[in-house]
Scaffold this motif. Structure first.
Motif, short mmCIF file in Angstrom:
data_model
loop_
_atom_site.label_atom_id
_atom_site.label_comp_id
_atom_site.label_asym_id
_atom_site.label_seq_id
_atom_site.Cartn_x
_atom_site.Cartn_y
_atom_site.Cartn_z
N SER A 42 0.81 -1.21 0.00
CA SER A 42 0.00 0.00 0.00
C SER A 42 0.85 1.26 0.00
N GLU A 43 2.04 1.19 0.62
CA GLU A 43 2.92 2.36 0.65
C GLU A 43 3.35 2.77 -0.76
N LEU A 44 3.70 1.78 -1.60
CA LEU A 44 4.15 2.08 -2.96
C LEU A 44 2.99 2.49 -3.86
N VAL A 45 1.85 1.81 -3.72
CA VAL A 45 0.68 2.17 -4.52
C VAL A 45 0.20 3.56 -4.14
N GLY A 46 0.22 3.88 -2.85
CA GLY A 46 -0.18 5.21 -2.40
C GLY A 46 0.72 6.30 -2.97
N ALA A 47 2.02 6.01 -3.07
CA ALA A 47 2.95 6.99 -3.64
C ALA A 47 2.63 7.24 -5.11
N LEU A 48 2.27 6.17 -5.85
CA LEU A 48 1.90 6.33 -7.25
C LEU A 48 0.59 7.11 -7.37
N ARG A 49 -0.38 6.81 -6.51
CA ARG A 49 -1.66 7.53 -6.55
C ARG A 49 -1.45 9.02 -6.28
N ASP A 50 -0.63 9.34 -5.29
CA ASP A 50 -0.36 10.74 -4.96
C ASP A 50 0.35 11.45 -6.11
N ALA A 51 1.30 10.75 -6.75
CA ALA A 51 2.04 11.35 -7.86
C ALA A 51 1.11 11.62 -9.04
N LEU A 52 0.20 10.69 -9.31
CA LEU A 52 -0.77 10.89 -10.40
C LEU A 52 -1.71 12.06 -10.08
N THR A 53 -2.18 12.12 -8.85
CA THR A 53 -3.07 13.21 -8.45
C THR A 53 -2.40 14.56 -8.63
N ASP A 54 -1.15 14.67 -8.18
CA ASP A 54 -0.41 15.92 -8.31
C ASP A 54 -0.16 16.26 -9.78
N ALA A 97 7.61 6.51 -9.22
CA ALA A 97 6.77 5.58 -8.46
C ALA A 97 6.60 4.25 -9.21
N LEU A 98 6.52 4.30 -10.53
CA LEU A 98 6.42 3.07 -11.31
C LEU A 98 7.69 2.25 -11.20
N VAL A 99 8.84 2.91 -11.16
CA VAL A 99 10.11 2.20 -10.99
C VAL A 99 10.16 1.50 -9.64
N GLU A 100 9.62 2.15 -8.61
CA GLU A 100 9.58 1.52 -7.29
C GLU A 100 8.76 0.23 -7.33
N LEU A 101 7.66 0.23 -8.08
CA LEU A 101 6.86 -0.99 -8.23
C LEU A 101 7.65 -2.06 -8.99
N ASP A 102 8.35 -1.64 -10.06
CA ASP A 102 9.17 -2.59 -10.82
C ASP A 102 10.21 -3.27 -9.93
N GLU A 103 10.82 -2.46 -9.06
CA GLU A 103 11.87 -3.00 -8.20
C GLU A 103 11.31 -3.93 -7.14
N TRP A 104 10.04 -3.69 -6.76
CA TRP A 104 9.40 -4.59 -5.80
C TRP A 104 9.08 -5.93 -6.46
N TRP A 105 8.46 -5.87 -7.66
CA TRP A 105 8.11 -7.10 -8.37
C TRP A 105 7.93 -6.75 -9.85
N ARG A 106 8.71 -7.40 -10.70
CA ARG A 106 8.60 -7.18 -12.14
C ARG A 106 7.26 -7.67 -12.66
N ARG A 140 -2.01 -5.81 -15.97
CA ARG A 140 -2.54 -4.45 -16.05
C ARG A 140 -2.53 -3.86 -14.65
N LEU A 141 -2.20 -2.60 -14.58
CA LEU A 141 -2.19 -1.88 -13.31
C LEU A 141 -3.15 -0.70 -13.42
N ARG A 142 -4.20 -0.72 -12.64
CA ARG A 142 -5.20 0.36 -12.69
C ARG A 142 -5.28 1.02 -11.33
N ILE A 143 -5.05 2.33 -11.31
CA ILE A 143 -5.01 3.11 -10.07
C ILE A 143 -6.17 4.10 -10.06
N ALA A 144 -6.99 4.05 -9.03
CA ALA A 144 -8.10 5.00 -8.89
C ALA A 144 -7.58 6.28 -8.25
N LEU A 145 -8.04 7.41 -8.77
CA LEU A 145 -7.68 8.70 -8.20
C LEU A 145 -8.77 9.18 -7.25
N PRO A 146 -8.39 9.94 -6.23
CA PRO A 146 -9.41 10.47 -5.31
C PRO A 146 -10.39 11.37 -6.05
#
Length: 253
Positions: free
Chosen positions: A159-171, A230-239, A245-251
């Motif tokens: 959740s920490e990595l997904v949350g960082a991606l969601r925040d980056a997309l929102t900004d 943030a996407l690179v952080e996900l890659d490094e966690w698990w390729r 498919r990766l789908r991220i909901a925005l607030p």
């Protein structure tokens, strides 16, 4: 000449900021960095150091009779409780080495505080964790994300990595008003990199609410942005795998 110690809290924050600068700049030593992305990274660094970006400059002043302490302890995975084990003068929260083993239901925890005494620093640490803001540097196992109804999160990404991606997309969408803000953003896998499959920072799919629900294959590039980082952080966690498919909901606004 100014120097920094990366084992201190402030030194680690400065090192992380410089790493962000390098990622946003890319391999070109003279590459440009988007001002809005760097400002977001700078604000995140201030927050990591415990500074209120909307607060007064007096936050930088150490009150008379106070000093910096490092509080070390254990936090519990089923309650907002911090068990303080040791307090020492100085900044050493980042000096600990993450171990391959951990105590069941506990994570090792450390953070720095400016306080009048070691006991006062320990109490500040307890209040911080009990208040729902664990903060600090912990080696607790990261918790997989519980996806929203309209999200797709493969591989149990934390959740920490997904949350960082969601925040980056929102900004990013807040800073690029030429694009209508979507309800969700989907990423596909690319094989254009030598080190294997990765989440693509180009041409995401934008999902919009409405009747009927609309999808749009965009030509957006997140290259050299916090989204790409943030996407690179996900890659490094698990390729990712080829069909992922990766789908991220925005607030919602």
């Amino acid at each position: 000449m100014l120097t920094f110690d990366p084992t201190t809290t402030s030194g680690a924050a400065l090192a992380d900021l410089f790493r962000t600068w390098c990622k946003l700049r890319g391999d070109d030593p003279e590459g440009e960095v988007a001002g809005c992305d760097m400002m977001n990274a700078l604000q995140a660094t201030f927050k990591d150091l415990g500074l209120d970006v909307g607060g007064p400059v007096t936050q930088l002043e150490v009150p008379a009779g106070h000093r910096v302490f490092t509080v070390i302890g254990l936090d519990c995975d089923h309650s907002d409780t911090l068990y303080v084990a040791h307090v020492m003068p100085g900044e050493y929260a980042h000096a600990g080495v993450e171990l391959e083993t951990s105590e069941e239901h506990f994570g090792r925890w450390a953070d720095t505080f400016t306080a009048s005494s070691a006991d006062a620093a320990a109490e500040m640490a307890r209040r911080q964790v009990e208040g729902g803001d664990p903060g600090g540097n912990a080696d607790r196992i990261l918790i997989p994300t519980e996806p929203e109804d309209d999200e797709t999160i493969p591989h149990g990404y934390p959740s920490e990595l997904v949350g960082a991606l969601r925040d980056a997309l929102t900004d990013w969408f807040e800073g690029h008003t030429e694009y209508a803000r979507p309800r969700a953003v989907s990423f596909h896998v690319t094989f254009d990199y030598e080190d294997g499959p990765a989440w693509s920072e180009y041409d995401p799919t934008l999902h919009y609410d409405g009747a009927p629900v609309r999808e749009e294959q965009s030509a957006i590039s997140f290259h050299r942005t916090l989204v790409a980082e943030a996407l690179v952080e996900l890659d490094e966690w698990w390729r990712p795998d080829g069909g992922d498919r990766l789908r991220i909901a925005l607030p919602t606004n």
